[in-house]
Enzyme design. Structure first.
Site, PDB file in Angstrom:
ATOM      1  CB  THR A  85      72.034  46.122  20.216  1.00  0.00           C
ATOM      2  OG1 THR A  85      72.756  45.258  21.096  1.00  0.00           O
ATOM      3  CG2 THR A  85      71.950  47.515  20.810  1.00  0.00           C
ATOM      4  CD  GLN A 201      71.748  34.571  25.522  1.00  0.00           C
ATOM      5  OE1 GLN A 201      72.102  33.410  25.326  1.00  0.00           O
ATOM      6  NE2 GLN A 201      72.592  35.589  25.448  1.00  0.00           N
ATOM      7  CB  SER A 221      71.651  38.197  18.317  1.00  0.00           C
ATOM      8  OG  SER A 221      73.005  38.437  18.052  1.00  0.00           O
ATOM      9  CG  HIS A 223      76.875  37.660  17.874  1.00  0.00           C
ATOM     10  ND1 HIS A 223      77.372  37.388  19.119  1.00  0.00           N
ATOM     11  CD2 HIS A 223      76.164  38.803  18.004  1.00  0.00           C
ATOM     12  CE1 HIS A 223      76.982  38.336  19.963  1.00  0.00           C
ATOM     13  NE2 HIS A 223      76.241  39.208  19.310  1.00  0.00           N
ATOM     14  CB  THR A 259      73.071  48.936   0.898  1.00  0.00           C
ATOM     15  OG1 THR A 259      72.893  50.230   0.333  1.00  0.00           O
ATOM     16  CG2 THR A 259      73.288  47.911  -0.201  1.00  0.00           C
ATOM     17  CB  CYS A 349      77.368  38.902  26.223  1.00  0.00           C
ATOM     18  SG  CYS A 349      75.588  39.044  26.009  1.00  0.00           S
TER      19      CYS A 349
HETATM   20  N1  PLP Z   1      69.569  40.621  24.103  1.00  0.00           N
HETATM   21  C1  PLP Z   1      70.083  39.603  24.834  1.00  0.00           C
HETATM   22  C2  PLP Z   1      69.204  38.822  25.738  1.00  0.00           C
HETATM   23  C3  PLP Z   1      71.458  39.309  24.759  1.00  0.00           C
HETATM   24  O1  PLP Z   1      71.947  38.317  25.482  1.00  0.00           O
HETATM   25  C4  PLP Z   1      72.262  40.089  23.906  1.00  0.00           C
HETATM   26  C5  PLP Z   1      73.704  39.813  23.892  1.00  0.00           C
HETATM   27  O2  PLP Z   1      74.556  40.588  23.787  1.00  0.00           O
HETATM   28  C6  PLP Z   1      71.655  41.118  23.141  1.00  0.00           C
HETATM   29  C7  PLP Z   1      70.312  41.352  23.287  1.00  0.00           C
HETATM   30  C8  PLP Z   1      72.444  41.967  22.188  1.00  0.00           C
HETATM   31  O3  PLP Z   1      72.743  41.223  21.027  1.00  0.00           O
HETATM   32  P1  PLP Z   1      73.717  41.811  19.894  1.00  0.00           P
HETATM   33  O4  PLP Z   1      75.111  41.519  20.361  1.00  0.00           O
HETATM   34  O5  PLP Z   1      73.363  41.037  18.642  1.00  0.00           O
HETATM   35  O6  PLP Z   1      73.467  43.243  19.746  1.00  0.00           O
END
Ligand code: PLP
Length: 399
Positions: A85, A201, A221, A223, A259, A349
Site C-alpha cells: 500500500t 500478486q 508486498s 506478506h 529507520t 484482501c
Molecule cells: N496491491 C494488490 C494487488 C494487493 O492484492 C494488495 C493486497 O492487499 C495490496 C496492493 C496491498 O498490499 P499490502 O497489504 O502489503 O499493503
C-alpha cells in the site's frame, strides 16, 4: 491449542496473505535475539559504530538479493517500504509530482498533467489516483474487457502528450488476469509517460523480470510471498523522477525516511529469492491443481467459472474464481470456515467490506451474480489432496 498441535485448517486465501515461508523465518531468526545490545543485528543501520555497520551491511545484502530476484539493474533501485500500500501510494503520488517538477525544470511545463490507470486496480492505487484528481491532475480510469484485461489499444487511446504516469497492475488479485505489462509500458513510453505496475500478486506466480517488462516502477508486498507483514518494496528505476512524501531522516537515499526495518528486509529478500526460484515449477504444479478445480467445480449446476482461466497462461496459476448461483459469498465463507477451509469472497484482501467487487462490476458481471463470488487462492503449501477436499466441502455448503 496445545503446543505442537496442528490446526485443522486448509488454507485457500494466499491472495490475501501467504503463510511465513521457511526462508523468511530462517532470516528473521538471525535478527530476533533479545537482550544482547550490540551483538545482534538490531542496531540502527545508519549508526557509525560496529553493530550499526553490521546492520547496514545486512541491509545492503538484502537489497542486492532483492534486486537480483526481481531483475533490477542496480540494488539502489530497490526502496524498502512498510507495505505494498505504501509502495503504491509512494509511486503514484511521488512519481506524478516528480514528473511534473522534472518537466517544469526542463522548460516543458504541463498545464493539466494526466494520469492513466485502470478501474480494476487495488484501492492502494485507486485512492491515491483519486487524491491526485482532487489535486488538479486529470485522471483517466481504463475499463477492462469482459475477461478482465486492460488492453494496449485502450491505453493508446487514453494517453497523450500531457500524460506523466500510467499505472496498471501486473495481475489482478480477484480474477488472476495477468495484464500485458510489457506492451502497456511501451505504449506509455511512446507517449512520453512513465509506467508503474503493482506486481504484488504476480511475484512468484508468473515471471517478473523488471528489465524485461520495461517498467519504471513496481510495487511488491512481503506478506504475499511468505515474508512477514510490515515490509514491502518499491522498484524505482534509476533516474525516475520521484518526490518523496515521507519526510524525515532521509533514509533509503532520501526516498523513504524511517529507520530501516533490517529484519523485515532480510526476510523479504529471502522470501523473494525463494519465490522467484520456485516460480516455474510452482506455476506448473498450481496450474494443474487450478485447472482440476475449475473442472470439478464447474460441473456443479450452481457454480460457474467467472473467467476462462482453466488451461490458460493469461491468468495466475493460483487463483480459482467462481460465482455460486443463489448464494451470498459471506454465507459460503462462513460455512466453509466451519468445515476448516479458508476462502474469500469477491472483494479482495483489502477490507471486510460486504460490497460487491468493483473488479467484477467493471467486467460486466451482474450484481446478482457477483454476490456469490468466491475466490480460492493457493500457494506453496497447497496440496492436490487439499484441493480435492475443498471441492467436496464446497458442494456440501451449497447443498
Ligand atoms: N496491491 C494488490 C494487488 C494487493 O492484492 C494488495 C493486497 O492487499 C495490496 C496492493 C496491498 O498490499 P499490502 O497489504 O502489503 O499493503
Amino acid at each position: 491449542m496445545a503446543a505442537g498441535e496442528r490446526a485443522e485448517v486448509r488454507y485457500f486465501d494466499y491472495a490475501a496473505t501467504a503463510p511465513l515461508c521457511e526462508e523468511a523465518l530462517a532470516a528473521l531468526r538471525e535478527h530476533l535475539v533479545a537482550g544482547v545490545p550490540g551483538l545482534d543485528l538490531n542496531a540502527n543501520a545508519n549508526s557509525l559504530h560496529t553493530p550499526g555497520r553490521r546492520a547496514f551491511s545486512r541491509m545492503e545484502s538484502a537489497r542486492r538479493a532483492t534486486a537480483r530476484a526481481l531483475g533490477a539493474r542496480r540494488p539502489d533501485e530497490i526502496v524498502f517500504t512498510g507495505s505494498a500500500t505504501e509502495s503504491d501510494n509512494a509511486a503514484l503520488v511521488g512519481i506524478a509530482r516528480g514528473a511534473v517538477e522534472a518537466r517544469r525544470k526542463a522548460g516543458r511545463p504541463v498545464a493539466k498533467p494526466r494520469i492513466v490507470t485502470s478501474v480494476i486496480e487495488h484501492e492502494a492505487v485507486l485512492k491515491p489516483a483519486r487524491f491526485l484528481a482532487e489535486q488538479g491532475f486529470d485522471v483517466a480510469f481504463l475499463q477492462p474487457d469482459r475477461a478482465g484485461f486492460v488492453s494496449a489499444e485502450r491505453l493508446a487511446e487514453a494517453v497523450d502528450g500531457s500524460t506523466v504516469l500510467v499505472s496498471v497492475m501486473a495481475a489482478n488479485s480477484e480474477t488472476g488476469a495477468v495484464q500485458p505489462v510489457a506492451e502497456l509500458a511501451e505504449v506509455a513510453h511512446a507517449a512520453g509517460a512513465l509506467f508503474h505496475t503493482d506486481a504484488v500478486q504476480a511475484l512468484g506466480k508468473v515471471p517478473v523480470d523488471l528489465q524485461a517488462l520495461g517498467v519504471d516502477a513496481a510495487s511488491f508486498s512481503g506478506h504475499k510471498i511468505g515474508a512477514p507483514k510490515g515490509v514491502g518494496a518499491l522498484y524505482l528505476k534509476a533516474r525516475t523522477p520521484f518526490t518523496p512524501y515521507l519526510m524525515g531522516g532521509g533514509q533509503e537515499l532520501g526516498r523513504r525516511s524511517s529507520t530501516q526495518n533490517v529484519a523485515g528486509m532480510d526476510a523479504f529478500a529471502a522470501a523473494a529469492a525463494a519465490a522467484v526460484e520456485m516460480q516455474p515449477a510452482e506455476r506448473a504444479r498450481l496450474s494443474k491443481i487450478r485447472d482440476g478445480l475449475y473442472g470439478r467445480l464447474a460441473a456443479h449446476p450452481h457454480i460457474r467459472a467467472t473467467v476462462a482461466a482453466a488451461g490458460s497462461e493469461d491468468y495466475l496459476p493460483n487463483i480459482v474464481h467462481v460465482l455460486v448461483e443463489g448464494m451470498e459469498s459471506e454465507t459460503l465463507i462462513l460455512r466453509m470456515d466451519r468445515l476448516g477451509f479458508c476462502v474469500s469472497g469477491g472483494s479482495a484482501c483489502s477490507s471486510s467490506s460486504l460490497e460487491s467487487s468493483h473488479v467484477l462490476r467493471a467486467m460486466g458481471v451482474a450484481d446478482r451474480d457477483a454476490r456469490g463470488a468466491l475466490r480460492i487462492s493457493m500457494g506453496r503449501y497447497t496440496t492436490q489432496a487439499e484441493a480435492d477436499s475443498l471441492a467436496e466441502a464446497l458442494f456440501s455448503c451449497i447443498g
